[in-house]
Design an enzyme around this catalytic site. Structure first.
Site, PDB file in Angstrom:
ATOM      1  N   CYS A 162      97.568  54.642 -44.828  1.00 61.67           N
ATOM      2  CA  CYS A 162      98.577  54.147 -45.672  1.00 61.67           C
ATOM      3  C   CYS A 162      99.619  55.073 -45.773  1.00 61.67           C
ATOM      4  O   CYS A 162      99.372  56.268 -45.739  1.00 61.67           O
ATOM      5  CB  CYS A 162      97.770  53.965 -47.168  1.00 61.67           C
ATOM      6  N   LYS A 217      92.795  55.598 -24.297  1.00 64.65           N
ATOM      7  CA  LYS A 217      93.989  55.020 -24.404  1.00 64.65           C
ATOM      8  C   LYS A 217      93.978  53.458 -23.986  1.00 64.65           C
ATOM      9  O   LYS A 217      94.808  52.634 -24.634  1.00 64.65           O
ATOM     10  CB  LYS A 217      95.091  55.682 -22.961  1.00 64.65           C
ATOM     11  N   HIS A 250      73.191  56.534 -13.462  1.00 61.57           N
ATOM     12  CA  HIS A 250      72.387  56.459 -14.608  1.00 61.57           C
ATOM     13  C   HIS A 250      72.804  55.375 -15.564  1.00 61.57           C
ATOM     14  O   HIS A 250      72.185  55.338 -16.720  1.00 61.57           O
ATOM     15  CB  HIS A 250      72.258  57.673 -15.107  1.00 61.57           C
ATOM     16  N   LYS A 279      97.508  56.236 -37.297  1.00 60.48           N
ATOM     17  CA  LYS A 279      97.494  57.395 -36.416  1.00 60.48           C
ATOM     18  C   LYS A 279      96.988  58.640 -37.399  1.00 60.48           C
ATOM     19  O   LYS A 279      96.517  59.572 -36.809  1.00 60.48           O
ATOM     20  CB  LYS A 279      99.171  57.579 -36.427  1.00 60.48           C
ATOM     21  N   GLU A 320      92.436  51.578 -26.891  1.00 60.21           N
ATOM     22  CA  GLU A 320      93.121  51.626 -28.154  1.00 60.21           C
ATOM     23  C   GLU A 320      94.408  50.508 -28.177  1.00 60.21           C
ATOM     24  O   GLU A 320      94.541  49.909 -29.138  1.00 60.21           O
ATOM     25  CB  GLU A 320      93.785  52.907 -28.229  1.00 60.21           C
ATOM     26  N   GLU A 376      89.587  60.282 -21.825  1.00 63.71           N
ATOM     27  CA  GLU A 376      91.071  60.038 -22.656  1.00 63.71           C
ATOM     28  C   GLU A 376      91.645  58.878 -21.934  1.00 63.71           C
ATOM     29  O   GLU A 376      92.195  58.164 -22.656  1.00 63.71           O
ATOM     30  CB  GLU A 376      91.897  61.273 -22.228  1.00 63.71           C
ATOM     31  N   TRP A 405      96.849  50.505 -45.032  1.00 60.03           N
ATOM     32  CA  TRP A 405      95.804  50.225 -43.965  1.00 60.03           C
ATOM     33  C   TRP A 405      94.408  50.006 -44.714  1.00 60.03           C
ATOM     34  O   TRP A 405      93.962  50.858 -45.583  1.00 60.03           O
ATOM     35  CB  TRP A 405      95.641  51.682 -43.092  1.00 60.03           C
ATOM     36  N   ARG A 437     101.170  54.685 -40.264  1.00 58.32           N
ATOM     37  CA  ARG A 437      99.830  55.182 -41.094  1.00 58.32           C
ATOM     38  C   ARG A 437      98.928  53.974 -41.561  1.00 58.32           C
ATOM     39  O   ARG A 437      97.990  53.965 -41.982  1.00 58.32           O
ATOM     40  CB  ARG A 437     100.413  55.867 -42.328  1.00 58.32           C
ATOM     41  N   ASN A 486      97.551  56.488 -51.601  1.00 56.12           N
ATOM     42  CA  ASN A 486      97.012  56.688 -50.201  1.00 56.12           C
ATOM     43  C   ASN A 486      95.505  57.531 -50.447  1.00 56.12           C
ATOM     44  O   ASN A 486      95.744  58.640 -51.095  1.00 56.12           O
ATOM     45  CB  ASN A 486      97.926  57.358 -49.345  1.00 56.12           C
ATOM     46  N   GLY A 487      94.767  56.910 -49.945  1.00 58.77           N
ATOM     47  CA  GLY A 487      93.328  57.700 -50.011  1.00 58.77           C
ATOM     48  C   GLY A 487      92.307  56.758 -50.675  1.00 58.77           C
ATOM     49  O   GLY A 487      92.438  55.520 -50.600  1.00 58.77           O
TER      50      GLY A 487
HETATM   51  C1  G6P Z   1      93.548  58.480 -35.013  1.00 56.45           C
HETATM   52  C2  G6P Z   1      94.355  58.504 -34.192  1.00 56.45           C
HETATM   53  C3  G6P Z   1      94.247  59.351 -32.672  1.00 56.45           C
HETATM   54  C4  G6P Z   1      93.653  60.600 -32.903  1.00 56.45           C
HETATM   55  C5  G6P Z   1      92.618  60.815 -34.171  1.00 56.45           C
HETATM   56  C6  G6P Z   1      92.354  62.223 -34.420  1.00 56.45           C
HETATM   57  O1  G6P Z   1      92.353  58.008 -34.509  1.00 56.45           O
HETATM   58  O2  G6P Z   1      94.602  57.098 -33.777  1.00 56.45           O
HETATM   59  O3  G6P Z   1      95.374  59.207 -31.749  1.00 56.45           O
HETATM   60  O4  G6P Z   1      93.560  61.104 -31.991  1.00 56.45           O
HETATM   61  O5  G6P Z   1      92.996  59.933 -35.020  1.00 56.45           O
HETATM   62  O6  G6P Z   1      93.600  62.530 -35.137  1.00 56.45           O
HETATM   63  P1  G6P Z   1      94.311  64.006 -35.210  1.00 56.45           P
HETATM   64  O7  G6P Z   1      95.610  63.981 -36.120  1.00 56.45           O
HETATM   65  O8  G6P Z   1      93.133  64.791 -36.243  1.00 56.45           O
HETATM   66  O9  G6P Z   1      94.344  64.576 -34.145  1.00 56.45           O
END
Ligand code: G6P
Length: 612
Positions: free
Chosen positions: A2, A489, A508, A607, A492, A485, A74, A27, A100-101
């Site tokens: 949010c 990616k 395994h 994010k 996501e 990673e 969100w 957000r 927000n929260g």
């Molecule tokens: C969310 C974001 C990711 C990020 C993760 C941790 O899932 O979409 O891109 O890696 O949070 O966030 P931070 O801001 O603590 O790195």
């Protein structure tokens, strides 16, 4: 999780807020809304979907008014519907709130209010708060800021809120606990937002609200008070953020822009800290507790998501160079496990946003057990750097695409520098190796630039695999976290199922999945496990899997085995993740784009995850 924006001043509030909401869409983007105070009314506009839909929906409206609040959501409590979108109004319609929260005790507060005859239009916890404030204001016949203070003393949970009063457009009341809130201070005008991006085009003077602070924002000035009703003067800081940094600059998506920014962002992480020619490496921010790190018996890394992957790379640095045992923990697991923290332990918390609720809570838990906390964070002034004892910013600049790219490489860069300093001071690395590492690290931006030349090739490989339903990513040693990673990616942003695995673990389990339909991305750069990874490629080929190999330039063996090859420049094995991750970022970007996915705002993700 949010985004909130509010404005008070002479400009057109709607325009300031809608522009701000677009900047904060990373957000949350399932619904949005704005409330404007004009002619003793609160005009409310709410719409499911993206901020642009709210904008079209309000096209023909009269949107005058110099005070307003807005929100991009969100969903946590209640589905993304028009009704559940913020702002929410009090029962009598005089007050509006953006939040927000998460309010943890909303159910009991709601029941109390229902018993008193209040009715609710939404399923949200936020609407409960504004009804509660209205109730307190009426019962106590007090001013709005006092009602907010009394209400919040009974609220359990996390919040950044802004409240508008239909009958008093000359003032906004804001408060924070656990969720970020920045107040931009202009000349006779104020901008309130979840981060500084909606503010910087108007002013670079900001006040970061602290937990348990209430801000009374009036045209004449800004007053802060705490939950005990004690006033304090706001501490105005100047922020250093350029407008260019938060715009797309000709790229189709923020993610692609951020991928291409990496030569610069990695360079910025080293700027003023590393000078290989002079043999200098220093990070001022961690100096005060450096000895604790040097003498640490154990390092515990706390992070989530991509930051956790950067932590895994750091585990290799600290163990290999500094000979310090490292545990890399998901913050969300660590905090609920009654973890053992001993005197000689040091915590490193990694976060791009500096706001991740689980990481923040894990830090607080570790602190309560007496641990020293180092922060490695991107967002300047965010909550995590304020909760840690010392830290180093990664200086990657604003990262707006939800899938993290440049923050990962900058985190790895900064963590490598910390480990280099510690190993050198500790004497666990030879003088020669140390200097070689400094020199090599300095070359990384140009090697990343060369790796970005794989753009077209990645796009063409993406075309061949855009309809795959599963992907496997394999790597060994330093490239194992890169495999994780790469898989993260892809899933996501393209919604293709992808798993990252240590290449040797393939036998395994994941090997059972391999057939002619299965693309397997193998990070097979020429390092100490090169021969072993060749065997893994052969195992995949023997089962007819399609191999996309990331290799070191000049490799003559793997190109004969793999179906597709992406060549990256040679570097030190330990620094290879900074280079080998680049083609994986490009590949996932192009697959997602070719599939027509919303790359910058993938479904269900946000994010900045400020809820547990
Ligand atoms: C969310 C974001 C990711 C990020 C993760 C941790 O899932 O979409 O891109 O890696 O949070 O966030 P931070 O801001 O603590 O790195």
């Amino acid at each position: 999780m949010c985004g909130i924006v509010a404005y008070l001043g002479d400009r057109n509030a709607f325009e300031v807020i809608i522009k701000g909401l677009k900047r904060l869409e990373y957000r949350g983007y399932d619904s949005s809304g704005i409330a404007l105070s004009a002619d003793n009314q609160l005009k409310l506009y709410k719409k499911t979907g993206k901020v642009s839909e709210l904008e079209s929906f309000t096209n023909s409206e009269d949107l005058n008014g110099g005070t307003g609040i807005g929100h991009t959501r969100w969903a946590t409590h209640g589905e993304p519907t028009d009704n559940n979108a913020h702002p929410h109004l009090s029962f009598d319609g005089t007050l509006g709130i953006i939040h927000n929260g998460i309010i943890e005790n909303y159910a009991s507060l709601k029941q109390e209010l229902l018993n008193k005859g209040y009715e609710f239009k939404s399923d949200t916890d936020s609407e409960v708060v504004i009804h509660f404030i209205e109730d307190i204001r009426k019962n106590n016949n007090c001013k709005l800021d006092e009602a907010v203070r009394l209400a919040l003393s009974k609220v359990i949970g996390a919040y950044a809120i802004v409240i508008i009063d239909r009958n008093d457009p000359s003032r906004l009341i804001a408060a924070r606990k656990g969720s970020p809130l920045v107040i931009g201070v202009g000349k006779g005008e104020y901008f309130l937002a979840s981060d500084a991006t909606p503010i910087i085009e108007y002013t670079n003077e900001v006040v970061y609200l602290n937990d348990f602070e209430i801000a009374i924002v009036c045209r004449e000035g800004l007053t802060l008070k705490n939950m005990e009703d004690v006033e304090s003067s706001p501490y105005i800081q100047k922020i250093d953020m350029e407008l260019d940094a938060i715009e797309k600059g000709g790229f189709k998506h923020f993610m692609l822009k951020e991928i291409f920014e990496q030569p610069k962002s990695i360079g910025d992480a080293m700027r003023g800290r590393l000078n290989a020619a002079e043999g200098q490496l220093a990070l001022g921010g961690i100096r005060d507790y450096l000895n604790r790190l040097i003498s640490a018996d154990r390092i515990i890394v706390l992070a989530c998501g991509t930051s956790w992957h950067a932590g895994l790379v750091a585990e290799y640095f600290f163990e290999e160079w500094c000979r310090i045992p490292v545990e890399v923990e998901y913050a969300s697991e660590f905090r609920y496990r009654n973890p053992i923290i001993k005197e000689g332990d040091v915590i490193i918390a990694i976060s791009q946003s500096g706001e991740t609720a689980d990481t923040l809570a894990a830090i607080e838990l570790a602190k309560s057990k007496g641990a020293i906390i180092f922060g490695v964070v991107n967002a300047v002034g965010s909550s995590i750097p304020r909760a840690t004892h010392v830290g180093a910013y990664i200086h990657a600049g604003p990262e707006i695409g939800v899938a993290s790219t440049k923050a990962f490489t900058s985190q790895v860069t900064v963590l490598s520098m910390i480990a280099m300093i510690v190993s050198y001071k500790k004497g666990t690395i030879s003088e020669t190796s140390y200097h070689e590492l400094l020199v090599e690290l300095e070359t990384i931006p140009e090697k990343v630039q060369i790796a970005l030349g794989l753009d077209q090739r990645s796009q063409s490989i993406a075309r061949s695999f855009m309809n795959a339903t599963n992907f496997l990513y394999l790597g060994r040693g330093y490239n194992f976290p890169v495999a994780l990673e790469g898989a993260l990616k892809l899933k996501e942003i393209s919604y293709i199922h992808a798993e990252g695995y240590p290449a040797a673990e393939m036998k395994h389990g994941p090997i059972a999945l391999i057939d002619e339909e299965m693309p397997v991305v193998v990070i097979a750069t020429n390092d100490s496990s090169y021969e072993k990874i060749i065997s893994n490629i052969q195992e995949v080929k023997a089962r007819k899997g399609k191999v996309i190999a990331i290799v070191t330039e000049g490799d003559e063996v793997i190109p004969r085995l793999a179906d597709y090859v992406l060549e990256v420049p040679k570097t030190h094995e330990a620094l290879m993740p900074l280079v080998s991750v680049i083609p994986l970022q490009l590949l996932s970007y192009y697959i997602a784009d070719l599939r027509g996915c919303n790359v910058d705002q993938p479904r269900n993700l946000a994010k900045s995850v400020t809820v547990e």
